[in-house]
Design a protein around this motif. Sequence first.
Motif, PDB file in Angstrom:
ATOM      1  N   ILE A 135       6.393 -10.487  47.097  1.00 56.05           N
ATOM      2  CA  ILE A 135       5.542  -9.965  46.026  1.00 56.05           C
ATOM      3  C   ILE A 135       4.654  -8.899  46.647  1.00 56.05           C
ATOM      4  O   ILE A 135       3.910  -9.178  47.590  1.00 56.05           O
ATOM      5  N   ASP A 136       4.774  -7.679  46.193  1.00 53.42           N
ATOM      6  CA  ASP A 136       4.014  -6.570  46.770  1.00 53.42           C
ATOM      7  C   ASP A 136       2.586  -6.612  46.216  1.00 53.42           C
ATOM      8  O   ASP A 136       2.330  -6.211  45.089  1.00 53.42           O
ATOM      9  N   ILE A 137       1.656  -7.089  47.053  1.00 55.79           N
ATOM     10  CA  ILE A 137       0.276  -7.288  46.575  1.00 55.79           C
ATOM     11  C   ILE A 137      -0.651  -6.205  47.108  1.00 55.79           C
ATOM     12  O   ILE A 137      -1.873  -6.380  47.166  1.00 55.79           O
ATOM     13  N   ARG A 138      -0.107  -5.072  47.517  1.00 56.61           N
ATOM     14  CA  ARG A 138      -0.944  -4.029  48.110  1.00 56.61           C
ATOM     15  C   ARG A 138      -2.052  -3.567  47.157  1.00 56.61           C
ATOM     16  O   ARG A 138      -3.082  -3.084  47.591  1.00 56.61           O
TER      17      ARG A 138
ATOM     18  N   LYS B  47      11.649  -8.718  38.324  1.00 62.60           N
ATOM     19  CA  LYS B  47      11.223  -7.654  39.233  1.00 62.60           C
ATOM     20  C   LYS B  47       9.711  -7.549  39.399  1.00 62.60           C
ATOM     21  O   LYS B  47       9.220  -6.684  40.100  1.00 62.60           O
ATOM     22  N   SER B  48       8.924  -8.416  38.730  1.00 64.47           N
ATOM     23  CA  SER B  48       7.483  -8.341  38.939  1.00 64.47           C
ATOM     24  C   SER B  48       6.871  -9.687  38.560  1.00 64.47           C
ATOM     25  O   SER B  48       7.514 -10.518  37.919  1.00 64.47           O
ATOM     26  N   VAL B  49       5.633  -9.908  39.046  1.00 62.40           N
ATOM     27  CA  VAL B  49       4.883 -11.090  38.635  1.00 62.40           C
ATOM     28  C   VAL B  49       3.576 -10.607  38.032  1.00 62.40           C
ATOM     29  O   VAL B  49       3.065  -9.537  38.405  1.00 62.40           O
TER      30      VAL B  49
ATOM     31  N   PRO C 195       4.950  -5.842  41.773  1.00 68.08           N
ATOM     32  CA  PRO C 195       6.417  -5.754  41.883  1.00 68.08           C
ATOM     33  C   PRO C 195       6.968  -6.799  42.856  1.00 68.08           C
ATOM     34  O   PRO C 195       6.337  -7.126  43.851  1.00 68.08           O
ATOM     35  N   VAL C 196       8.157  -7.315  42.565  1.00 71.11           N
ATOM     36  CA  VAL C 196       8.882  -8.202  43.494  1.00 71.11           C
ATOM     37  C   VAL C 196       9.926  -7.353  44.195  1.00 71.11           C
ATOM     38  O   VAL C 196      10.696  -6.638  43.560  1.00 71.11           O
ATOM     39  N   MET C 197       9.886  -7.379  45.551  1.00 71.71           N
ATOM     40  CA  MET C 197      10.836  -6.585  46.344  1.00 71.71           C
ATOM     41  C   MET C 197      11.886  -7.514  46.955  1.00 71.71           C
ATOM     42  O   MET C 197      11.525  -8.536  47.541  1.00 71.71           O
TER      43      MET C 197
END
Length: 430
Positions: free
Chosen positions: A31-34, A6-8, A20-22
């Motif tokens: 991959i949520d890189i915000r 669920k995450s990297v 987080p991985v969505m």
Amino acid sequence: MSDTTKSVSLHKGGDQSEYPVMDGTLGPSVIDIRKLYGNTGNFTYDPGFVSTASCESKITYIDGDEGVLLHRGYGIEDLAENCDFLEVAYLLNHGELPTPDQKTKFESDITYHTMIHEQMANFYRGFRRDAHPMAIACGVTGAMSAFYHDSTDINDAHQRMIATHRIIAKMPTIAAMAYKYSVGQPFIYPRNDLNYAENFLYMTFAVPCEDYKINPIVAKALNKIFILHADHEQNASTSTVRLAGSSGANPFACIAAGVASLWGPSHGGANEAVLNMLSEIGSVDRIPEYVKKAKDKDDPFRLMGFGHRVYKNFDPRAKVLRAAAHEVLNDLGIQDEALKMAMELERIALEDEYFVERKLYPNVDFYSGIILRAMGFPVSMFTVLFALARTTGWIAQWNEMIVDPTQKIGRPRQLYTGYGPREFIALDKR
Ligand code: SDX
């Protein structure tokens, strides 16, 4: 970078940050890189957005390796075979196929918006007679915001619905008028007793001097072509519409931006470029010479209608159009050298190591032009028809973006490789 379900984690210098991985319903997770820039002071770098998801969407899903295209979960093959265009327009914009009553109501909503403001006809007379119809379509679409101010408040759901109906309904009228102007014939008003594809044929090819008979073969094929071009995930022109819309620009201005982006020969302009390419090649025996040019890195020539950013298999739309091309030309009794050349070009390219290695298959633009020419459309109108059909997808994507709670103005950053700070040099010292 280490990957857990669920995450990297990103390890940089002595620091570590988690992203987080969505998961979506289908297709690659993201991959949520915000928070990347805030955590690391770095941007990501992805010219052309090859590995970037710009948004979340429920409208269209493409599997490029499997050659799959779904609109709200329905396969493009089923929709092209069984629907009329406004059913698909309803599906894209409302999320479900319409019931019979919903279909009747939607057809009425669109039909009774097909006329454009009478004064808009004056815009056409400002163009040279030989103006490219895409230039006219781009200009007149943008000008809609000068006439339909009562549906430009993007925060009013009712105004968004009216603008949606107006833009879907009026694009065929605008497109047909661009053709009429280019051939010096009078504009033909839409008719309320014809369906979407029939009305476009009527406004394009009817003349006041005689009755116009709709050819059912042509109308059925045009309906299919419109469906196949309706939407296609976050392609260049759809991303342009979303980016324009992210600033709060009115829907007509955003659609005009989409028309402009679609015009490029690497995108929607490819259907016109395919026919121009086939006429340049001229005959089947010259195909090997042009395939060689397409493979030559020093030669800017590319085989138009081949390759795709996402499809690394046959574009499912090209398969449907390939069959339709044979059907329409046979039904109309047309022997088209261009179709023979296209079939031979496809055969040669699909056997050639260069194209096989790069997974370059015919795309939606490869066959569409051949059918459109058989229907009587000039090559210069091909991309206008693409824009007409894609307007439905553009406005559906625009509406989805406007109500997306995560939506904010699109503002990418850059890798700066220009000069550092320099002393100013006065003019007399340069
Ligand atoms: C549409 O995005 C969408 O969904 C678009 C669309 C939609 O419905 O909205 O599907 C509609 O735009 C279809 C595409 C229409 N365009 C064309 O037919 C123009 C010709 N095709 C190419 O310009 C190209 O294939 C693109 C633009 C479609 C895709 O380009 P990419 O993804 O950036 O791929 P690339 O340019 O990096 O090509 C990869 C390799 C390169 O060779 P190498 O550098 O690896 O050696 O393939 C080569 C390219 O040179 N290549 C071609 C080629 N297309 C790619 N070589 C010869 N002829 C071609 N047509």
